[in-house]
Design an enzyme around this catalytic site. Structure first.
Site, mmCIF file in Angstrom:
data_model
loop_
_atom_site.group_PDB
_atom_site.id
_atom_site.type_symbol
_atom_site.label_atom_id
_atom_site.label_comp_id
_atom_site.label_asym_id
_atom_site.label_seq_id
_atom_site.Cartn_x
_atom_site.Cartn_y
_atom_site.Cartn_z
ATOM 1 N N ILE A 93 0.320 -3.603 20.131
ATOM 2 C CA ILE A 93 -0.046 -2.191 19.994
ATOM 3 C C ILE A 93 -0.472 -1.613 21.351
ATOM 4 O O ILE A 93 -0.046 -0.519 21.735
ATOM 5 C CB ILE A 93 -1.196 -2.032 18.965
ATOM 6 C CG1 ILE A 93 -0.770 -2.590 17.587
ATOM 7 C CG2 ILE A 93 -1.645 -0.566 18.864
ATOM 8 C CD1 ILE A 93 0.398 -1.912 16.931
ATOM 9 N N GLY A 136 -7.088 -3.025 12.178
ATOM 10 C CA GLY A 136 -7.584 -4.376 11.890
ATOM 11 C C GLY A 136 -9.092 -4.436 11.756
ATOM 12 O O GLY A 136 -9.649 -5.437 11.300
ATOM 13 N N SER A 191 -4.338 1.348 9.644
ATOM 14 C CA SER A 191 -3.308 0.331 9.884
ATOM 15 C C SER A 191 -1.904 0.905 9.700
ATOM 16 O O SER A 191 -1.715 2.031 9.230
ATOM 17 C CB SER A 191 -3.505 -0.824 8.904
ATOM 18 O OG SER A 191 -3.112 -0.399 7.609
ATOM 19 N N CYS A 192 -0.914 0.084 10.001
ATOM 20 C CA CYS A 192 0.481 0.535 9.891
ATOM 21 C C CYS A 192 0.820 0.953 8.461
ATOM 22 O O CYS A 192 1.373 2.034 8.230
ATOM 23 C CB CYS A 192 1.422 -0.552 10.387
ATOM 24 S SG CYS A 192 1.087 -2.208 9.739
ATOM 25 N N ASN A 193 0.478 0.112 7.476
ATOM 26 C CA ASN A 193 0.801 0.450 6.084
ATOM 27 C C ASN A 193 0.042 1.687 5.633
ATOM 28 O O ASN A 193 0.595 2.561 4.956
ATOM 29 C CB ASN A 193 0.464 -0.730 5.170
ATOM 30 C CG ASN A 193 1.550 -1.784 5.221
ATOM 31 O OD1 ASN A 193 2.725 -1.484 4.991
ATOM 32 N ND2 ASN A 193 1.179 -3.015 5.528
ATOM 33 N N ARG A 239 6.127 -7.512 6.026
ATOM 34 C CA ARG A 239 6.730 -8.491 6.938
ATOM 35 C C ARG A 239 5.732 -9.633 7.190
ATOM 36 O O ARG A 239 4.520 -9.409 7.262
ATOM 37 C CB ARG A 239 7.159 -7.824 8.250
ATOM 38 C CG ARG A 239 6.024 -7.164 9.053
ATOM 39 C CD ARG A 239 5.363 -8.146 9.998
ATOM 40 N NE ARG A 239 4.306 -7.580 10.786
ATOM 41 C CZ ARG A 239 3.008 -7.743 10.541
ATOM 42 N NH1 ARG A 239 2.603 -8.406 9.476
ATOM 43 N NH2 ARG A 239 2.104 -7.248 11.355
ATOM 44 N N HIS A 257 -5.115 -1.726 0.608
ATOM 45 C CA HIS A 257 -4.480 -0.546 1.230
ATOM 46 C C HIS A 257 -4.840 0.758 0.524
ATOM 47 O O HIS A 257 -4.992 1.796 1.173
ATOM 48 C CB HIS A 257 -2.959 -0.737 1.267
ATOM 49 C CG HIS A 257 -2.543 -2.012 1.928
ATOM 50 N ND1 HIS A 257 -2.383 -3.203 1.227
ATOM 51 C CD2 HIS A 257 -2.310 -2.306 3.225
ATOM 52 C CE1 HIS A 257 -2.035 -4.158 2.066
ATOM 53 N NE2 HIS A 257 -1.989 -3.647 3.287
ATOM 54 N N GLY A 258 -4.958 0.698 -0.818
ATOM 55 C CA GLY A 258 -5.329 1.918 -1.562
ATOM 56 C C GLY A 258 -6.677 2.463 -1.100
ATOM 57 O O GLY A 258 -6.775 3.640 -0.691
ATOM 58 N N HIS A 261 7.910 -3.229 7.204
ATOM 59 C CA HIS A 261 7.431 -3.291 5.827
ATOM 60 C C HIS A 261 8.270 -2.300 5.006
ATOM 61 O O HIS A 261 8.785 -1.328 5.552
ATOM 62 C CB HIS A 261 5.981 -2.802 5.704
ATOM 63 C CG HIS A 261 4.994 -3.456 6.608
ATOM 64 N ND1 HIS A 261 4.618 -4.782 6.495
ATOM 65 C CD2 HIS A 261 4.241 -2.955 7.623
ATOM 66 C CE1 HIS A 261 3.687 -5.059 7.402
ATOM 67 N NE2 HIS A 261 3.447 -3.966 8.103
ATOM 68 N N GLN A 280 6.019 -1.756 11.761
ATOM 69 C CA GLN A 280 4.605 -2.107 11.930
ATOM 70 C C GLN A 280 4.149 -2.062 13.386
ATOM 71 O O GLN A 280 2.993 -1.738 13.672
ATOM 72 C CB GLN A 280 4.346 -3.513 11.343
ATOM 73 C CG GLN A 280 4.883 -4.694 12.142
ATOM 74 C CD GLN A 280 6.368 -4.975 11.916
ATOM 75 O OE1 GLN A 280 7.025 -4.294 11.133
ATOM 76 N NE2 GLN A 280 6.896 -5.993 12.595
#
Ligand code: NAD
Length: 341
Positions: A14, A112, A141-143, A170, A195-196, A221, A303
């Site tokens: 990143i 993270g 985060s990415c997701n 992934r 994630h939610g 992902h 990601q």
């Protein structure tokens, strides 16, 4: 107005992308980046003309042995900047916060870290205004970035009763040899997945539940979304049009014959932006369906790069460098070579 002086602490997947992105912005100056030890990435930083500082417990001796010029320690770097983007491995950012607090420098953390590492969680389309002037921010985060961007289109347009998403994740990043390949599908036994709740750090009122499995790929992902809308549009084409007209979405038409993430990443290599990255949410027109109030869509998330423009916008929000999210996003995306909106 003077350019905002930026440090990037942690020059891995990143960090090296964020450093390049910051260096391209006319209202920001990349003062330097850090490495903990010499590596090909440290050499690349030097080759790009980025000033290199030493982070972590190791000294400068190893860098000198490798012939890499070092400008000082991370503390030296912090004394010269207005803001630091922390891109150290997860949980290390929270440790690093002590350095930032001691130096009196504003800080941007990555997904993270737990959300309480910073004053607010950030997503440019989702909650730019709520993050104006903050002294610390966490780019989700990415997701979560992918879900928050999609929510920023769907929620205001049609309202959401409830959102269910299954995340096919992934197993590792392409260069992450230490994780190793897996030959199987690993369920994430935290049900629903984290994630939610993370999306709700950006959209506090959104009813969303997520589950996740890890699969043996390094190429993106994929999110399988099922959204119960409050006020559905007439046709799935309306949804496609809304995503197409939003910044940071890339839609593939059926005639492009992009049948999965391998072709998405081939397109990214062909296009050649960033590190051959795909910083947008990727959707397929034929992967958007409407059945009454039920909206279904797939989206693919790269990601390694999706959070990169978000870090740039987080800096703008902190320092009031743009009048709103749209202006910041347009500036960032133009500098990065992403499609104009
Ligand atoms: P990475 O391991 O690729 O890079 C981290 C870098 O930080 C490495 O170069 C490492 O040497 C360096 N480092 C180690 N200790 C340090 C310290 N004390 N101070 C400064 N630097 C230090 O990790 P990454 O994938 O770039 O992840 C960074 C952060 O971004 C994490 O919070 C992660 O969860 C988040 N993130 C990662 C991805 C992804 O898919 N890679 C996506 C979104 C967010």
């Amino acid at each position: 107005m003077a350019r905002v002086r930026v440090a990037v602490n942690g020059f891995g997947t990143i960090g090296k992308r964020v450093a390049d992105a910051v260096a391209k912005q006319s209202d920001m100056e990349l003062v330097g980046v850090t490495k903990t030890r010499p590596s090909f990435e440290a050499r690349r930083a030097a080759e790009k003309g980025y000033r290199l500082y030493v982070a972590g417990a190791n000294g400068a001796a190893e860098f000198e042995k490798a012939g890499l010029p070092v400008a000082g320690t991370v503390s030296d770097l912090l004394s010269q900047v207005d803001v630091v983007v922390d891109a150290a491995p997860e949980k290390v950012g929270r440790e690093n916060r002590k350095l930032y607090d001691a130096a009196g420098v504003r800080a941007i953390f990555q997904g993270g870290e737990k959300s309480d590492v910073a004053e607010a969680s950030f997503n440019a389309l989702g909650n730019y205004a709520a993050c104006l002037g903050k002294k610390s921010l966490r780019v989700v985060s990415c997701n979560t970035t992918g879900l928050a961007r999609a929510a920023s289109v769907v929620v205001p347009s049609w309202g959401v009763d409830h959102w269910e998403a299954t995340l096919v994740r992934r197993a590792s990043d392409p260069a992450e040899t230490k994780r190793g390949p897996i030959n199987g599908i690993l369920p994430t036994f935290l049900l629903p997945s984290h994630h939610g709740p993370d999306v709700r750090t950006v959209f506090p009122d959104l009813s969303i539940a997520t589950t996740a499995v890890v699969v043996p790929t390094t190429l993106m992902h994929v999110h399988v979304n099922h959204v119960r809308l409050e006020r559905p549009p007439a046709h799935a084409l309306d949804v496609v049009a809304a995503f197409r007209s939003a910044p940071r979405f890339h839609l593939f038409a059926p005639w492009e014959h992009v049948d999965g993430t391998p072709q998405v990443m081939e397109y990214a290599r062909d296009r050649g932006i960033g590190f051959n990255d795909m910083m947008e949410n990727v959707l397929w027109e034929e992967g958007v369906r409407l059945d009454g109030r039920d909206l279904y869509f797939f989206q693919a998330i790269h990601q390694e790069s999706i959070v990169v423009p978000e870090n740039v916008d987080a800096i703008r929000a902190m320092f009031h460098l743009a009048k709103d999210a749209r202006e910041s996003i347009a500036k960032t995306d133009q500098a990065l070579g992403l499609a104009p909106h």
